[in-house]
Design a protein around this motif. Structure first.
Motif, PDB file in Angstrom:
ATOM      1  N   ALA A  63       0.818  -1.208   0.000  1.00  0.00           N
ATOM      2  CA  ALA A  63       0.000   0.000   0.000  1.00  0.00           C
ATOM      3  C   ALA A  63       0.853   1.260   0.000  1.00  0.00           C
ATOM      4  O   ALA A  63       0.439   2.302  -0.500  1.00  0.00           O
ATOM      5  N   GLY A  64       2.065   1.151   0.554  1.00  0.00           N
ATOM      6  CA  GLY A  64       2.954   2.304   0.605  1.00  0.00           C
ATOM      7  C   GLY A  64       3.285   2.867  -0.758  1.00  0.00           C
ATOM      8  O   GLY A  64       3.647   4.034  -0.892  1.00  0.00           O
ATOM      9  N   GLY A  65       3.161   2.034  -1.818  1.00  0.00           N
ATOM     10  CA  GLY A  65       3.427   2.507  -3.168  1.00  0.00           C
ATOM     11  C   GLY A  65       2.413   3.524  -3.650  1.00  0.00           C
ATOM     12  O   GLY A  65       2.634   4.210  -4.659  1.00  0.00           O
ATOM     13  N   SER A  66       1.302   3.648  -2.924  1.00  0.00           N
ATOM     14  CA  SER A  66       0.255   4.577  -3.340  1.00  0.00           C
ATOM     15  C   SER A  66       0.686   6.030  -3.252  1.00  0.00           C
ATOM     16  O   SER A  66       0.062   6.896  -3.876  1.00  0.00           O
ATOM     17  N   PHE A  67       1.715   6.322  -2.482  1.00  0.00           N
ATOM     18  CA  PHE A  67       2.108   7.737  -2.351  1.00  0.00           C
ATOM     19  C   PHE A  67       2.557   8.319  -3.697  1.00  0.00           C
ATOM     20  O   PHE A  67       2.503   9.525  -3.905  1.00  0.00           O
ATOM     21  N   LEU A  68       2.988   7.472  -4.632  1.00  0.00           N
ATOM     22  CA  LEU A  68       3.399   7.969  -5.948  1.00  0.00           C
ATOM     23  C   LEU A  68       2.247   8.614  -6.708  1.00  0.00           C
ATOM     24  O   LEU A  68       2.457   9.441  -7.589  1.00  0.00           O
ATOM     25  N   SER A  69       1.020   8.206  -6.352  1.00  0.00           N
ATOM     26  CA  SER A  69      -0.152   8.737  -7.052  1.00  0.00           C
ATOM     27  C   SER A  69      -0.657  10.037  -6.429  1.00  0.00           C
ATOM     28  O   SER A  69      -1.609  10.632  -6.947  1.00  0.00           O
ATOM     29  N   VAL A  70      -0.039  10.498  -5.348  1.00  0.00           N
ATOM     30  CA  VAL A  70      -0.481  11.731  -4.680  1.00  0.00           C
ATOM     31  C   VAL A  70       0.255  12.925  -5.302  1.00  0.00           C
ATOM     32  O   VAL A  70       1.481  13.035  -5.178  1.00  0.00           O
ATOM     33  N   PRO A  71      -0.458  13.828  -5.953  1.00  0.00           N
ATOM     34  CA  PRO A  71       0.204  14.972  -6.606  1.00  0.00           C
ATOM     35  C   PRO A  71       1.067  15.796  -5.649  1.00  0.00           C
ATOM     36  O   PRO A  71       2.160  16.244  -6.025  1.00  0.00           O
ATOM     37  N   GLN A  72       0.591  15.988  -4.417  1.00  0.00           N
ATOM     38  CA  GLN A  72       1.353  16.804  -3.475  1.00  0.00           C
ATOM     39  C   GLN A  72       2.667  16.123  -3.090  1.00  0.00           C
ATOM     40  O   GLN A  72       3.684  16.809  -2.901  1.00  0.00           O
ATOM     41  N   ASP A  82       7.625  18.491 -18.047  1.00  0.00           N
ATOM     42  CA  ASP A  82       6.610  18.428 -19.102  1.00  0.00           C
ATOM     43  C   ASP A  82       5.198  18.624 -18.538  1.00  0.00           C
ATOM     44  O   ASP A  82       4.265  17.884 -18.872  1.00  0.00           O
ATOM     45  N   GLY A  83       5.045  19.633 -17.704  1.00  0.00           N
ATOM     46  CA  GLY A  83       3.721  19.970 -17.187  1.00  0.00           C
ATOM     47  C   GLY A  83       3.279  19.198 -15.966  1.00  0.00           C
ATOM     48  O   GLY A  83       2.162  19.406 -15.470  1.00  0.00           O
ATOM     49  N   GLU A  84       4.107  18.294 -15.467  1.00  0.00           N
ATOM     50  CA  GLU A  84       3.756  17.476 -14.305  1.00  0.00           C
ATOM     51  C   GLU A  84       4.940  17.373 -13.350  1.00  0.00           C
ATOM     52  O   GLU A  84       6.096  17.480 -13.771  1.00  0.00           O
ATOM     53  N   TYR A  85       4.637  17.201 -12.078  1.00  0.00           N
ATOM     54  CA  TYR A  85       5.689  16.879 -11.116  1.00  0.00           C
ATOM     55  C   TYR A  85       5.920  15.369 -11.109  1.00  0.00           C
ATOM     56  O   TYR A  85       4.960  14.588 -11.084  1.00  0.00           O
ATOM     57  N   VAL A  86       7.178  14.966 -11.161  1.00  0.00           N
ATOM     58  CA  VAL A  86       7.509  13.536 -11.161  1.00  0.00           C
ATOM     59  C   VAL A  86       8.612  13.285 -10.139  1.00  0.00           C
ATOM     60  O   VAL A  86       9.438  14.161  -9.850  1.00  0.00           O
ATOM     61  N   ILE A  87       8.585  12.079  -9.577  1.00  0.00           N
ATOM     62  CA  ILE A  87       9.642  11.649  -8.664  1.00  0.00           C
ATOM     63  C   ILE A  87      10.793  11.106  -9.506  1.00  0.00           C
ATOM     64  O   ILE A  87      10.562  10.301 -10.423  1.00  0.00           O
ATOM     65  N   PRO A  88      12.033  11.503  -9.234  1.00  0.00           N
ATOM     66  CA  PRO A  88      13.163  10.943  -9.992  1.00  0.00           C
ATOM     67  C   PRO A  88      13.149   9.416  -9.943  1.00  0.00           C
ATOM     68  O   PRO A  88      12.855   8.810  -8.897  1.00  0.00           O
ATOM     69  N   ALA A  89      13.461   8.792 -11.070  1.00  0.00           N
ATOM     70  CA  ALA A  89      13.449   7.328 -11.136  1.00  0.00           C
ATOM     71  C   ALA A  89      14.390   6.720 -10.097  1.00  0.00           C
ATOM     72  O   ALA A  89      14.105   5.644  -9.543  1.00  0.00           O
ATOM     73  N   SER A  90      15.502   7.404  -9.820  1.00  0.00           N
ATOM     74  CA  SER A  90      16.464   6.863  -8.859  1.00  0.00           C
ATOM     75  C   SER A  90      15.855   6.770  -7.464  1.00  0.00           C
ATOM     76  O   SER A  90      16.066   5.788  -6.738  1.00  0.00           O
ATOM     77  N   TRP A  91      15.076   7.804  -7.074  1.00  0.00           N
ATOM     78  CA  TRP A  91      14.460   7.766  -5.747  1.00  0.00           C
ATOM     79  C   TRP A  91      13.276   6.808  -5.704  1.00  0.00           C
ATOM     80  O   TRP A  91      13.030   6.156  -4.681  1.00  0.00           O
ATOM     81  N   GLN A  92      12.523   6.721  -6.804  1.00  0.00           N
ATOM     82  CA  GLN A  92      11.450   5.720  -6.851  1.00  0.00           C
ATOM     83  C   GLN A  92      12.017   4.321  -6.630  1.00  0.00           C
ATOM     84  O   GLN A  92      11.467   3.515  -5.885  1.00  0.00           O
ATOM     85  N   SER A  93      13.129   4.059  -7.304  1.00  0.00           N
ATOM     86  CA  SER A  93      13.782   2.760  -7.147  1.00  0.00           C
ATOM     87  C   SER A  93      14.237   2.547  -5.717  1.00  0.00           C
ATOM     88  O   SER A  93      14.091   1.450  -5.153  1.00  0.00           O
ATOM     89  N   ALA A  94      14.789   3.604  -5.114  1.00  0.00           N
ATOM     90  CA  ALA A  94      15.298   3.488  -3.751  1.00  0.00           C
ATOM     91  C   ALA A  94      14.164   3.255  -2.750  1.00  0.00           C
ATOM     92  O   ALA A  94      14.291   2.422  -1.841  1.00  0.00           O
TER      93      ALA A  94
END
Length: 529
Positions: A63-72, A82-94
């Protein structure tokens, strides 16, 4: 008999042990699921308690993976692209890979400790790690601090998984074993369901509480689990293995076994442990890979690894994010997430009625075959990300995937992990299975952001092609190597693995135990007439 063997069986005559084992075995053969529930409601209660503890771990592992879907959250911890905030792939992996890596260590460490200090004390240690990890996640304002919380929580997640599956297998009679172990899948969907409700209520807020609510709610779930720990009976199997027969008798009574039958129950457990001791000659991780134990270890842990290969981690962590990237509103995506978790829970509860009737092998093979078809079609539709009809088709297919997964291998993998290993190696086998699964999850966690993210390879839904191909390999393994274990006592499984019965002959194989039970039944019928 050697001095060591005499100590192990506590000077109980082997003939008497076998007679007691026959009596207990016959009762298990004749007992239905409903009878087991009504006769031992305390066993059911403590099984539910163990499953609740597992729910606490599902918050951080899935369930902790759900935080990626929170815009804030993406705004506070990511960057503008490109018009959106994104988490760096390196930190997502970490975030995800680091927690699964520590869960691997937690699984192995919990097995070592559970065999030495007992199941209850390992739970207590895991709760302590969980509280520290949650606190880090709640107060985190930087990627590194948030990663620290996820990493610490991973140790607890691995420990909870190992001890819970071991405990459920040890306290459940044969007629309840399929239901209680399959229900572990419900624990891994109940956590995400609660989180989806929180996100649906607060996920659109424009401050840190849009995502902090997820982590604060972990305190409540974890505290409910901790409150029951002082009253939880220790595993009778572990106590008997430690020579603590009086405490084992007390644990059996607290689990709902009649006081008049505890001596016979203890003798039966001793008989099983003695027979296994003759095959294993020790309790080390190395023993899991010797003689018939090697085959049992592979069969126990493979379905958990298959869970990783069929892509469930991708679906859990990226479905809501994919819906948002496709242009669907954040509010709608959170409502869809609630719907998806309800589907998962309904599917798992349905599996309780199928794991014994259909069988573990057949149910698993049908599920994996169906998921291959779904993943391949979803990948094809994902090749047209600009077509909203195709996008809706992908979303619908992945919802169906959730149902199929949870009614099949999402449940049967836990059955097989709990029941295939030998009694004395159960904790270690469970830890190996969860450690290997977490190792694969770690690998996929590091790779997925670079495949899926819009600022990287940008495969989107086409990522399902990867898991569809891997699932084909899993299906081949299942056909040739996965036996049917439903409806078998531990004594029967021990006999069949020692005799090296081929996997596809397990269902119809007649064991010596069955023949003995049949003779006892015939003798009983003659006495009655």
């Amino acid at each position: 008999m050697s001095e060591k063997n005499e100590s192990f069986t506590d000077h109980v005559d082997i003939v008497n042990l076998e007679a007691a084992g026959d009596a207990i075995g016959r009762r298990e053969y004749e007992e239905t699921t409903w009878q087991a529930i009504t006769r031992r409601p305390k066993t059911v209660f403590w099984g539910i308690y163990a499953l609740w503890v597992l729910t606490a771990s599902s918050y951080d592992s899935q369930a902790g993976g759900s935080f990626l879907s929170v815009p804030q959250f993406r705004k506070d911890f990511g960057f503008y692209y490109d018009g959106e905030y994104v988490i760096p792939a390196s930190w997502q992996s970490a975030y995800t890979g680091g927690s699964y890596a520590s869960a691997t260590v937690g699984s192995l460490g919990a097995s070592y400790l559970a065999d030495r200090i007992g199941r209850r004390l390992v739970y207590l240690i895991a709760f302590a790690f969980m509280y520290v990890g949650i606190t880090f996640e709640v107060v985190a304002t930087t990627n590194s601090m948030f990663f620290g919380g996820k990493f610490i929580n991973g140790f607890a997640v691995g420990a909870f998984g190992t001890v819970t599956m071991t405990y459920l297998a040890e306290i459940s009679p044969k007629s309840l074993r399929g239901v209680t172990t399959a229900a572990a899948g419900l624990s891994y969907t109940l956590g995400p369901f609660i989180v989806s409700l929180i996100l649906n209520a607060y996920g659109e807020m424009e401050n840190r509480w849009a995502y902090r609510g997820i982590f604060v709610s972990q305190y409540a779930v974890t505290t409910l689990g901790l409150m029951g720990l002082p009253f939880m009976p220790e595993s009778p199997w572990w106590l008997i293995g430690q020579g603590r027969d009086k405490k084992a008798a007390n644990a059996l009574r607290r689990l709902g076994h009649p006081a008049s039958s505890t001596d016979a129950q203890i003798a039966s457990i001793k008989a099983t442990l003695e027979k296994v001791r003759q095959e294993t000659e020790g309790v080390t991780f190395l023993e899991c890979f010797k003689k018939s134990n090697l085959r049992r270890t592979i069969i126990s842990i493979a379905p958990l690894s298959i869970q990783a290969f069929v892509g469930i981690l991708f679906i859990i962590n990226y479905l809501t994010y994919y819906i948002q990237l496709a242009g669907i509103s954040t509010a709608t995506s959170f409502k869809m997430q609630v719907g998806a978790t309800v589907i998962c829970m309904a599917a798992n509860m349905t599996s309780w009625f199928l794991v014994d009737r259909v069988g573990r092998r057949n149910l698993t093979m049908v599920g994996v075959t169906t998921m291959i078809v779904i993943l391949m079609i979803a990948g094809g539709l994902g090749s047209q990300p600009g077509n909203m009809s195709y996008v809706k088709g992908v979303i619908a297919l992945l919802m169906i995937y959730d149902f199929v997964y949870n009614i099949t291998i999402g449940a049967t993998a836990y059955n097989l992990l709990a029941e295939v290993s030998t009694s004395r190696l159960r904790a270690k086998t469970a830890s190996i299975g969860l450690a290997v699964q977490n190792a694969f999850y770690t690998m996929f966690s590091f790779v997925m952001p670079y495949l899926f993210n819009p600022d990287e390879a940008n495969l989107g839904a086409k990522t399902t092609f990867v898991y569809g191909g891997l699932s084909v390999l899993c299906l081949i393994y299942l056909y040739f190597y996965q036996p049917e274990t439903s409806g078998r006592t531990y004594e029967e499984l021990d006999e069949m693995f020692i005799d090296r019965v081929p996997a596809r002959k397990f269902r119809n194989h007649v064991t010596n135990v069955e023949r003995r039970m049949q003779r006892l039944a015939e003798q009983s019928d003659k006495q009655e007439t």
